[in-house]
Design a protein around this motif. Sequence first.
Motif: not given
Length: 585
Positions: A372-388
């Motif tokens: 639904x949201x990612x398949x058609x993008x030219x490039x996919x960037x992942x950002x994982x944020x974990x605040x300890x």
Amino acid sequence: MDCLEMTKLKSNFSNDDQIKPHEGPAKDTIFRSLEARCSENPIKVFGIFVGCFMGFFVMFSVLKNPSSSEARLLDSRPFGKGDAVVDIPKQNIVKRDNFPEPVEKPQDKLLGGLLPAGLDEKSCLSRYQSVLYRKQQSGRPSSHLISRLRGYEALHKRCGPFTDSYNRTLEYLKSSSHGEDTNSTGCKYIVWIHPIQGLGNRILSLASAFLYALLTDRVLLVDPGGYIPDLFCEPFPGVSWLLPSDFPIAEKFNSFDKKSPESYGNLLKTNVLHNSTLYSLPPFIYLHLLHDYDKGDMLFFCDQDQAILKEVPWMILKSNNYFIPSLFLIPSFEQELNDLFPEKGAVFHYLGQYLFHPTNSVWGLMTRYYNTYLAKADEKIGIQIRVLETETGPFKYVLDQVLACVMKENLLPQVNEKEDLMVPYGRPNKTRAVLMTSLNSGYFEAIRDMYWEHPTITGEVIEVYQPSNEEYQHTENQMHNMKTWAEIYLLSLTDKLVTSAWSTFGYVAQSLGGLKPWILYMPENRTTPDPPCQHALSMEPCFHAPPTYDCKEKGGIDTSKLSPHVQHCEDRSWGLKLVDGDNRL
């Protein structure tokens, strides 16, 4: 979260550090406009009908493919949001018609021979469909690893739960006697019991247990607690890897810790093992490889101790660590590990792709969101944020660090805050989809609004998504764990990835996807680090609490000096990680 991490970073912050939420745009008025037009004089029915149809067509086109100058404002969270997590019955999650049919048959659904052929595809759709979602990897598993995996599967089928060999070896636990008949089965076991930490820790320790089983010709059995059956398909053909519920000592699992008399360290201290013969060994040994283990437990990583342990039919293991780097420092394992993994920086990549296949319930969550949201993008960037931290945030210094990293490393374009740049109507220069994962939605909202309110200097369209925001970890909640696993898998499908320091969640995503991430440095004193991040040298996870004991000299040592393939982690100075020799710092 690693227990050491929480102890190190407990602190309080003022409200000034928290980001104020942004208000979203007003709702669209297209429907009201069309309704008014379509209710005009009946004499104009035909003309109005045509006008309504054309308006609807335009509206549908805009909703399907928004072409605002710089971003789509799609605050979509189909996994649910907030800290109210609902246990959805499994029969309401999985529907066959919810799974997209592959548009073409994958060329290498066995991943270069890594996966066994012939397993039922419908019972675990992800096993053979995952290749449709991943970019092709340059490396391939070694022929020796493939051979050993097929050999292990045969061993597991012969010795797994409820087989004759299993039942006979089980009698040893019930009778507490080690007889010749028990030894004749040729079956030895390691039972993995889950730690209390989050899903990332569990996945990494389970992969470590499997590699140890592979090296020592043991059968891996998994305590089904921790929702293992709801998250992962059975990886081995023919026989389950789940420990039967009537296992004789299962009631002791929760009480095992470093003080348990059955632990390997305590058995050494009391000389129980040194005074034992082959037929007087204890019925089982508990291996305590959690972050708080002591020198006695660390002896597990010594060669001479492996000679003792190999005689014990039953091992019970509890660990929250990725302890594979220290297996590479055991001399008797060295040659076999070199043959199994010529690429030292891809050990978990292959083990993870072999072992951890999302169940159909989780696969449905993942594929529906991706398509639904990612398949058609030219490039996919992942950002994982974990605040300890003990507070949930969001914190401005964390947001500043994330933005500084993605801008400095050219992962995302800068915005022009002084003027509105007009993008010609039609397809933009490039579309990048940003997939963010965090327990808090504040970081997502800030970055989404930035690209909504200002044009990029490159004319690119930036789409920002966050599947869920749970505020806190709900480790023992079934649906929370399913969402977490789906988000880890989604991150692993991105083209470029930014992860948080010390996060096992990020480690699993990067290694599954074969990605060398940009790791956000651990902030100190509520200050954005400079530089904000570092590109990792390998995709391998970090062993957070490695042993510091020299088995030969019987003293302390920096174990990162013992092998060209092991070094300290970028994000944890005392941790260990595997790298290929040419990537070593």
